[in-house]
Design a protein around this motif. Structure first.
Motif, mmCIF file in Angstrom:
data_model
loop_
_atom_site.group_PDB
_atom_site.id
_atom_site.type_symbol
_atom_site.label_atom_id
_atom_site.label_comp_id
_atom_site.label_asym_id
_atom_site.label_seq_id
_atom_site.Cartn_x
_atom_site.Cartn_y
_atom_site.Cartn_z
ATOM 1 N N ASP A 99 0.807 -1.219 0.000
ATOM 2 C CA ASP A 99 0.000 0.000 0.000
ATOM 3 C C ASP A 99 0.842 1.272 0.000
ATOM 4 N N SER A 100 2.145 1.162 0.322
ATOM 5 C CA SER A 100 2.996 2.355 0.383
ATOM 6 C C SER A 100 3.440 2.817 -0.997
ATOM 7 N N LEU A 101 3.232 1.992 -2.026
ATOM 8 C CA LEU A 101 3.583 2.377 -3.388
ATOM 9 C C LEU A 101 2.397 3.066 -4.062
ATOM 10 N N PRO A 102 2.602 4.263 -4.622
ATOM 11 C CA PRO A 102 1.500 4.923 -5.334
ATOM 12 C C PRO A 102 1.221 4.222 -6.658
ATOM 13 N N ASN A 103 0.085 4.519 -7.265
ATOM 14 C CA ASN A 103 -0.195 3.992 -8.593
ATOM 15 C C ASN A 103 0.843 4.501 -9.588
ATOM 16 N N TYR A 104 1.017 3.742 -10.641
ATOM 17 C CA TYR A 104 2.067 4.047 -11.613
ATOM 18 C C TYR A 104 1.917 5.463 -12.178
ATOM 19 N N GLY A 105 0.721 5.848 -12.539
ATOM 20 C CA GLY A 105 0.500 7.168 -13.122
ATOM 21 C C GLY A 105 0.684 8.316 -12.156
ATOM 22 N N GLU A 106 0.744 8.033 -10.853
ATOM 23 C CA GLU A 106 0.897 9.072 -9.846
ATOM 24 C C GLU A 106 2.348 9.309 -9.456
ATOM 25 N N ILE A 107 3.282 8.473 -9.957
ATOM 26 C CA ILE A 107 4.692 8.626 -9.602
ATOM 27 C C ILE A 107 5.289 9.787 -10.389
ATOM 28 N N PHE A 108 5.896 10.734 -9.676
ATOM 29 C CA PHE A 108 6.551 11.874 -10.312
ATOM 30 C C PHE A 108 8.047 11.633 -10.517
ATOM 31 N N LEU A 138 23.551 9.531 -4.202
ATOM 32 C CA LEU A 138 22.587 9.344 -5.282
ATOM 33 C C LEU A 138 23.162 8.402 -6.339
ATOM 34 N N VAL A 139 22.461 7.298 -6.602
ATOM 35 C CA VAL A 139 22.897 6.313 -7.595
ATOM 36 C C VAL A 139 22.104 6.470 -8.891
ATOM 37 N N ALA A 140 20.798 6.716 -8.801
ATOM 38 C CA ALA A 140 19.963 6.872 -9.991
ATOM 39 C C ALA A 140 18.834 7.848 -9.691
ATOM 40 N N ASN A 141 18.432 8.605 -10.720
ATOM 41 C CA ASN A 141 17.372 9.600 -10.565
ATOM 42 C C ASN A 141 16.504 9.586 -11.822
ATOM 43 N N LEU A 142 15.243 9.199 -11.688
ATOM 44 C CA LEU A 142 14.324 9.109 -12.817
ATOM 45 C C LEU A 142 13.209 10.122 -12.653
ATOM 46 N N ASN A 143 12.938 10.865 -13.728
ATOM 47 C CA ASN A 143 11.853 11.828 -13.694
ATOM 48 C C ASN A 143 10.633 11.285 -14.423
ATOM 49 N N LYS A 144 9.631 12.120 -14.584
ATOM 50 C CA LYS A 144 8.361 11.692 -15.186
ATOM 51 C C LYS A 144 8.546 11.219 -16.624
ATOM 52 N N GLN A 145 9.486 11.819 -17.351
ATOM 53 C CA GLN A 145 9.709 11.419 -18.740
ATOM 54 C C GLN A 145 10.201 9.978 -18.834
ATOM 55 N N HIS A 146 11.107 9.595 -17.924
ATOM 56 C CA HIS A 146 11.583 8.215 -17.895
ATOM 57 C C HIS A 146 10.447 7.246 -17.602
ATOM 58 N N LEU A 147 9.499 7.682 -16.785
ATOM 59 C CA LEU A 147 8.424 6.800 -16.344
ATOM 60 C C LEU A 147 7.329 6.625 -17.388
ATOM 61 N N THR A 148 7.272 7.543 -18.349
ATOM 62 C CA THR A 148 6.187 7.483 -19.338
ATOM 63 C C THR A 148 6.704 7.277 -20.750
ATOM 64 N N LYS A 149 7.382 8.287 -21.295
ATOM 65 C CA LYS A 149 7.790 8.238 -22.696
ATOM 66 C C LYS A 149 8.844 7.171 -22.969
ATOM 67 N N VAL A 180 1.252 -0.688 -8.660
ATOM 68 C CA VAL A 180 2.648 -1.126 -8.711
ATOM 69 C C VAL A 180 2.846 -2.314 -7.766
ATOM 70 N N ALA A 181 3.351 -3.419 -8.320
ATOM 71 C CA ALA A 181 3.645 -4.594 -7.500
ATOM 72 C C ALA A 181 5.040 -4.506 -6.892
ATOM 73 N N PHE A 182 6.011 -4.100 -7.692
ATOM 74 C CA PHE A 182 7.386 -3.983 -7.203
ATOM 75 C C PHE A 182 8.181 -3.076 -8.138
ATOM 76 N N ILE A 183 9.311 -2.596 -7.631
ATOM 77 C CA ILE A 183 10.259 -1.803 -8.418
ATOM 78 C C ILE A 183 11.620 -2.471 -8.284
ATOM 79 N N MET A 184 12.267 -2.758 -9.409
ATOM 80 C CA MET A 184 13.505 -3.525 -9.408
ATOM 81 C C MET A 184 14.614 -2.749 -10.121
ATOM 82 N N PHE A 185 15.771 -2.647 -9.468
ATOM 83 C CA PHE A 185 16.958 -2.034 -10.053
ATOM 84 C C PHE A 185 18.030 -3.110 -10.229
ATOM 85 N N THR A 186 18.708 -3.113 -11.376
ATOM 86 C CA THR A 186 19.861 -3.985 -11.581
ATOM 87 C C THR A 186 21.085 -3.101 -11.775
ATOM 88 N N LEU A 187 22.144 -3.361 -10.998
ATOM 89 C CA LEU A 187 23.329 -2.510 -10.969
ATOM 90 C C LEU A 187 24.580 -3.321 -11.276
#
Length: 380
Positions: A99-108, A138-149, A180-187
């Motif tokens: 429940d702590s994860l917002p819906n995908y379209g609400e992530i800024f 800071l390792v990674a920073n994604l904005n709204k453009q990364h999340l949509t386009k 959103v079920a999960f968010i996964m980063f591979t480094l």
């Protein structure tokens, strides 16, 4: 007199003997030895064997990773890591917030930080983390453009749909397409400790530039001597790990701004590699888990002729069915794996012969001429 030549069996015996010596030493002595190692050395040592993993963990780098999510209303949520998986040359991190994860379209925005804390003995760990100072990098920073386009669907199963936001980052959506079920980063391991500890809260770690020596004699300078190491794996096991040396591209073969490095040739069956399992990506989230077929994680390292890091990438990838593919050597379904960014492209062809047999029949890496010119001070 018996030969003293260092045969492979003798070397294995020596390594085993050395490990037994370490096992016999008191942990207090081992802890003192480890105190002279820096974070990078401890991190590398922790992947040697179980003993060294325990010793390094006891020494505790106190480095973890936190995900900060900002929604469209400006609300900021910071999540602690749910689970992680170490592969040969990469690390997979996953957050399952419920429940702590917002819906995908609400992530800024999404921000990944490496966090290094000072640790003391404390009965309540959560209170301890609130009280103690921490160093955030800071390792990674994604904005709204990364999340949509920039997002693309790379696979799905009966529960989730996988969206690749940019190389290395996946959002798993429940099949309703919004939650959103999960968010996964591979480094990639390259400079991972430095990236996770030496940046600031707002700025990533900047690696010092090491310029290779200039060569005005070799007309093919910067086009040969490359070494490639590539690993295909998932969140449970390794599917393939191969190294290729002395990769090259003749100057006359530079095409459309890219140099071509062929590691596995389609026409040379002796180079073809069988995967040790099926290329499926396993995921788990709270009480559910599943498997997305024809997806896995690719970790790639390219070294220049001096053995220095030239380029690296770790990212989830998908296998796309090639309907028009024809092969006289393999009778099965043909698949294509592709990855592309501004500096490097990877094209890999696989053949699925049976449910358990997959062969890599072609592997070509393309490197941007602009990237080569900048690295070697050339003008191709």
């Amino acid at each position: 007199m018996a030969s003293s030549k260092a045969t492979p069996s003798r070397l294995r015996a020596a390594a085993t003997s050395s490990q037994k010596i370490f096992e016999k030493l008191p942990h207090e002595i081992l802890d003192t030895i480890l105190s002279y190692l820096d974070a990078s050395a401890l991190f590398s040592m922790s992947h040697t064997n179980k003993l060294f993993y325990q010793l390094a963990s006891n020494k505790n780098l106190r480095v973890t990773w936190e995900l900060t999510i900002t929604d469209m209303s400006g609300r900021v949520t910071t999540l602690e890591l749910s689970w992680s998986h170490f592969s040969e040359i990469s690390l997979t991190l996953c957050w399952c917030g419920g429940d702590s994860l917002p819906n995908y379209g609400e992530i800024f925005s999404l921000q990944l930080h490496g966090v290094r804390r000072i640790a003391f003995s404390w009965p309540d760990l959560k209170k301890l983390r609130q009280l103690l100072p921490s160093k955030r990098s800071l390792v990674a920073n994604l904005n709204k453009q990364h999340l949509t386009k920039c997002a693309q669907v790379i696979g799905q199963d009966q529960f989730v749909l996988l969206k690749l936001l940019q190389p290395g980052i996946i959002i798993g959506l429940w099949r309703d397409g919004t939650s959103v079920a999960f968010i996964m980063f591979t480094l990639h391991f390259y400079k991972l400790v430095e990236r996770s500890t030496r940046g600031s809260h707002d700025c990533s770690y900047v690696e010092p530039i090491i310029q290779p020596p200039f060569d005005d004699i070799d007309t093919e300078y910067g086009l040969h001597g490359y070494k490639l190491h590539i690993v295909l794996h998932n969140t449970e096991c390794k599917l393939m790990s191969e190294s290729f040396s002395q990769l090259f591209c003749h100057r006359a073969h530079i095409s459309n701004g890219w140099i071509q490095l062929t590691a596995i040739s389609r026409t040379n069956s002796s180079q073809h590699v069988q995967l040790s399992g099926k290329p499926n990506l396993h995921w788990r989230c709270e009480a559910l888990e599943g498997t997305v077929e024809n997806c896995c994680i690719m970790s790639l390292t390219l070294l220049d002729e001096f053995g220095n890091q030239f380029s690296c990438v770790t990212t989830p990838i998908s296998m796309e069915l090639e309907k028009a593919a024809v092969s006289y050597d393999y009778d099965g379904e043909h698949y294509l794996i592709q990855h592309e960014d501004s500096n490097i492209q990877v094209k890999m062809q696989l053949v699925k012969m049976t449910a358990k047999k997959h062969f890599v029949v072609s592997l070509i890496v393309y490197v941007s001429v602009l990237f080569v010119n900048k690295h070697f001070s050339r003008d191709y």
